[in-house]
Design an enzyme around this catalytic site. Sequence first.
Site, PDB file in Angstrom:
ATOM      1  N   ASP A  82       0.850  -1.194   0.000  1.00 29.14           N
ATOM      2  CA  ASP A  82       0.000   0.000   0.000  1.00 29.14           C
ATOM      3  C   ASP A  82       0.893   1.253   0.000  1.00 29.14           C
ATOM      4  OD1 ASP A  82      -2.302   1.526   0.199  1.00 29.14           O
ATOM      5  OD2 ASP A  82      -2.515   1.265   2.370  1.00 29.14           O
ATOM      6  N   HIS A  83       0.557   2.221  -0.851  1.00 25.28           N
ATOM      7  CA  HIS A  83       1.293   3.499  -0.918  1.00 25.28           C
ATOM      8  C   HIS A  83       2.789   3.313  -1.108  1.00 25.28           C
ATOM      9  CE1 HIS A  83      -2.098   6.124  -0.069  1.00 25.28           C
ATOM     10  NE2 HIS A  83      -2.456   5.331   0.918  1.00 25.28           N
ATOM     11  N   GLY A 182      -7.609   8.567   7.849  1.00 29.99           N
ATOM     12  CA  GLY A 182      -7.624   8.851   9.282  1.00 29.99           C
ATOM     13  C   GLY A 182      -9.017   9.095   9.834  1.00 29.99           C
ATOM     14  N   GLY A 210      -8.997   5.715   2.706  1.00 34.10           N
ATOM     15  CA  GLY A 210      -9.646   6.474   3.777  1.00 34.10           C
ATOM     16  C   GLY A 210     -11.046   5.956   4.048  1.00 34.10           C
TER      17      GLY A 210
HETATM   18  P1  13P Z   1      -8.221   4.851   6.920  1.00 34.45           P
HETATM   19  O1  13P Z   1      -7.090   4.741   7.908  1.00 34.45           O
HETATM   20  O2  13P Z   1      -8.862   6.214   6.925  1.00 34.45           O
HETATM   21  O3  13P Z   1      -9.216   3.751   7.061  1.00 34.45           O
HETATM   22  O4  13P Z   1      -7.566   4.724   5.463  1.00 34.45           O
HETATM   23  C1  13P Z   1      -6.776   3.609   5.180  1.00 34.45           C
HETATM   24  C2  13P Z   1      -6.133   3.743   3.839  1.00 34.45           C
HETATM   25  O5  13P Z   1      -6.620   4.399   2.959  1.00 34.45           O
HETATM   26  C3  13P Z   1      -4.859   3.028   3.612  1.00 34.45           C
HETATM   27  O6  13P Z   1      -4.339   3.213   2.338  1.00 34.45           O
END
Ligand code: 13P
Length: 398
Positions: A82-83, A182, A210
């Site tokens: 992720d990312h 978040g 998110g």
């Molecule tokens: P949240 O922490 O807001 O659930 O988002 C997680 C996210 O998008 C990880 O890539």
Amino acid sequence: MALVNMRDMLEHAYRNRYAVGGFDLVGLDFLEAIIAAAERQRAPIILSLAESHFEYYDFELAMAATVAAARRSRVPVAIHLDHGASLESAVRGINLGCTGVMVDASTHPFEENIARTRAVVDMAHGCAVPVEGELGYVAGVEGEDAEKHPGEVIYTSPEEAAEYVARSGVDFLAVSIGTVHGRMAGEPRLDLERLAAINERLGIPLVIHGGTGLSDAQFRALIERGVTKINYYTALADAAAARMRANAGADPRAGYTGLMKGVRAAIADEVERCIELWGGAGRADAVLAEARPWHEVEHLIVYNLNEAGEARVADMMQEGRKVLSAIPGVRRVFTGDAVTAGAPYRHCWLVRFASEAVIPTYRDHPAHRAFADTLFRPVAGDRISIDYIAVEDPPAGA
Ligand code: 13P
């Protein structure tokens, strides 16, 4: 072995209008809880490891556990970086066992985002690994209050999204339509018309980052408009922390295990709630029937060396382990010497590939060619090789 091709998994979800959770894990408790929840719900699942979290755990060790958990699970699983910030991050993720990668170049200007993403796609597709790109900007930081990171949300434009997908070659697109990473105060306002327009133009699985803080109705509206993967972390971290705070309150002298009591169950409850709400419950068998299983392939060479080769065999093997293991899609490189005196072949290479697609990628890679043509083949005329799918049963009792 329940690792499956992530592209097939998400195509199934896209066609059948449900979403698979991409749950970020930050330790064994998360890993076990997420898998247990998916197994109870008979749902496909994506185990996600976010590069922004690597300061909290050792990525390499976590990947070893994640791959082991995925292999023995009874539901279809994909493992996702992720990312990922760079091409190097994506190569590292794939070589450690990720079966899908995200490249997040969304903070760069449009052309640079395309160029950086395209480089990751070219590399990853050479390993049969699908890629998620992001266009627009989803502000906030996972696990923290969204207001602390107010960065400007940049909405994804449908026209730019079409161009971005065509030119970058991504398999899935993360869109910005009003969510933030978040904890949010209140419900976010989502631009559902924009999402519908993007879905209409692209027709590929869309991803929402998110996920924490969205209402049930919002999740349903997203899924109706092509959202197929929902990234989710903060709510899991908060459920775990709430349990730890309650444990500390109930017993101020509680040690580590006392504080961790019930944490896995708290995480799993929230994952199960999401799976049911997002429509993934009961889909495991259909996905297992349709999605290609994810198989690693091993490339084995047994060989004898001429006299010049024997004189520097240890150096040659060491150099090979170093250069070959850095090639995209190479999971592990082993070298060996025969332990029995009469063995017809004295030495071997065992190179483990992420998938069958890596066979030609590896063969044609300049680092492999240089090593094989200059250091290995000239001294190892007597050799045989085989590429095979590595079959392994889960450990007894798993
Ligand atoms: P949240 O922490 O807001 O659930 O988002 C997680 C996210 O998008 C990880 O890539």
